[in-house]
Design an enzyme around this catalytic site. Sequence first.
Site, PDB file in Angstrom:
ATOM      1  N   GLU A 208     -18.613 -22.551   3.557  1.00 45.45           N
ATOM      2  CA  GLU A 208     -18.114 -22.333   4.917  1.00 45.45           C
ATOM      3  C   GLU A 208     -19.163 -22.852   5.872  1.00 45.45           C
ATOM      4  O   GLU A 208     -20.298 -22.366   5.877  1.00 45.45           O
ATOM      5  CB  GLU A 208     -17.994 -20.841   5.202  1.00 45.45           C
ATOM      6  CG  GLU A 208     -16.759 -20.196   4.684  1.00 45.45           C
ATOM      7  CD  GLU A 208     -16.873 -18.699   4.923  1.00 45.45           C
ATOM      8  OE1 GLU A 208     -17.196 -18.301   6.063  1.00 45.45           O
ATOM      9  OE2 GLU A 208     -16.676 -17.956   3.967  1.00 45.45           O
TER      10      GLU A 208
ATOM     11  N   ASP B  70     -20.363 -11.411  14.696  1.00 44.12           N
ATOM     12  CA  ASP B  70     -21.562 -11.627  13.906  1.00 44.12           C
ATOM     13  C   ASP B  70     -22.705 -10.703  14.284  1.00 44.12           C
ATOM     14  O   ASP B  70     -22.897 -10.374  15.447  1.00 44.12           O
ATOM     15  CB  ASP B  70     -22.012 -13.084  14.044  1.00 44.12           C
ATOM     16  CG  ASP B  70     -21.104 -14.014  13.270  1.00 44.12           C
ATOM     17  OD1 ASP B  70     -20.989 -13.819  12.046  1.00 44.12           O
ATOM     18  OD2 ASP B  70     -20.479 -14.900  13.875  1.00 44.12           O
TER      19      ASP B  70
END
Lengths: 252, 393
Positions: free
Chosen positions: A45, A56
């Site tokens: 990814e 995140d």
Amino acid sequence: MKRIQEKLKENKKLLSIYMTAGYPELDDTVPIIKELEKNGVDMIEIGIPFSDPLADGPTIQESSTQALKNGMTLKLLLEQLQDIRKEVSIPLVLMGYFNPILQYGVEKFCDRCQEIGIDGIIIPDLPLEIYSKTYQPLFEKYNLSNILLITPQTSEKRIREIDNLTNTFIYMVSSASTTGSQSGFGTSQTAYFQKIHQMHLKNPQIVGFGIYNQQTYNSATQYAKGAIIGSAFIKFLSHNPLHQINQFIKEF
Amino acid sequence: MPFQVNKQGYYGEFGGAYIPEMLYPNIEELRRKYLSIMEEASFQKEFHQLLRDYVGRPTPLYFAKRLSEKYQAKIYLKREDLCHTGAHKVNNTIGQILLAQRLGKKRIIAETGAGQHGVATATVCALMGLECKIYMGEVDIERQAPNVARMKMLGAEVIPATSGSKTLKDATNEALRDWINHPENTYYIIGSVVGPHPYPDMVARFQSVISQEIQKQLREKEGTSNPHYIIACVGGGSNAAGAFYHYLDHSKVVLIASEAGGKGIHSGKSAATTILGKEGIIHGSKTLLMQTDDGQITEPYSISAGLDYPGVGPLHAHLHTSGRGKFHAITDDEAMQAGLELCQLEGIIPAIESSHALAVLDKIKFQKEDIVVLNLSGRGDKDLNTYINYFNL
């Protein structure tokens, strides 16, 4: 998309690695991809850096900030990846927040991804409803798999809807957290992994968030098809040169 | 053209809920329930009782005689500066805390820039005895020490946002991350008409008490509920949304929004989002926002911390692009002079945010009989240091 589908048919648990494009150095993107493939990683990814990455934790945020400081943009990333298929054959997935893709132009983005040989896209802040209503035909036109997330809070009904819209794998977020939490997996995660396993979905699941060592990898892949390691790899890169990536991968 | 949010959560092309799956259950629960909870008689009763007895509503609609003489129009000030905690922000936090209680949430989080919304949130959490965590950019914590102290005295924990540019947008990111990490017991009180649907509509509804009162008060004073102009400042846009709300469909009432032009629109130090921004996604909403060509969100600047936001609520993006709202960019200097002028003409020290609305008076050619309502969103106590430094007091 086909590369992911073929990979998912292999009779093994899959190890997927997340990396932030342009980190630690601007031109590290392609060398890291090649190094990961060389060391037997099944899928990569590639994170498109964003100024405000909501889902995140600190590690990936900081890598994004650094990559942007290095001069990374979506346009430049797609240029870096231009010839990637001459050298790399494992599935490649781009992961990024929606705004940079929207500014680039969603169709133009999909078109470029297909040209380059990108197999799938993960856009955490493009939810199911908006995707299926507005963007699904574009993704299909360019043979890109849109990979959707489920979490322990996602209802069974919604998981079924996501399963129906998916043609590769479901990204299963291990726990209620942003990326990079290192609390390990307890009984509630195991129960959740088991529950999803017993739903007998048509698409396999790959677990992400909170996988940072062999133990968490094993427990994530006990029921699921594979696991994604992100923050732990980014942390490794912040302290070690690229040629030592084999040391990191060896553990899994 | 309709200016209320539609069923899908959009104002024209703006709005929606661009949220990660982790936030979906909470936002969806809110979307399904907010209107029905707000319509409950017991909710309405408690909300209005608190607005009256605790916040001090209705706030006066004050005819500013000397200001009117100077600008040759009938200028009324809607005195939100007289609300408990010093600004309109508390109208919204009262509403949302009652909603959070009815959703069974025990832990409250919020973001704050200048600290006004943080103080208003800490206040209602103290009032209801709920745990309160306020995210505030590390840079803002240094700039706004008195408000940080207020929040602490009110029992809130102030958590520095150390990511990105360490200001309001990062505090908002951190609050959203907190919510991702605590999906079960936590409620997020957003402070402006921003964020994913249903927040912009919900906050606008809680703030709409402002225009509801203006209608009634103006009828008593002028025999008409409609002014010719309503003027309000816009950062995210909650006070403007509240002041405009009941006039959105009265096309004869001119809606004027003033944004922070900072040191000049093209100086690189500005927060004039409708001029400098492009359509994009910020904090879960499609709206106008300041960004690079690559879609990275840029850091705005204004002397007023409350207007220092790179986006604008989707309602305002729609008002701007449809032409229903007229947007002005006011520089730091214009705002500071207008603030000082209000002190000297009317004996009222305004928040610097509100001073941006006052500065618009000089930009419009009024007729002598024009009725102008200016929303004085907050008082200037919190800004004394900035005034002192600016005017060398």
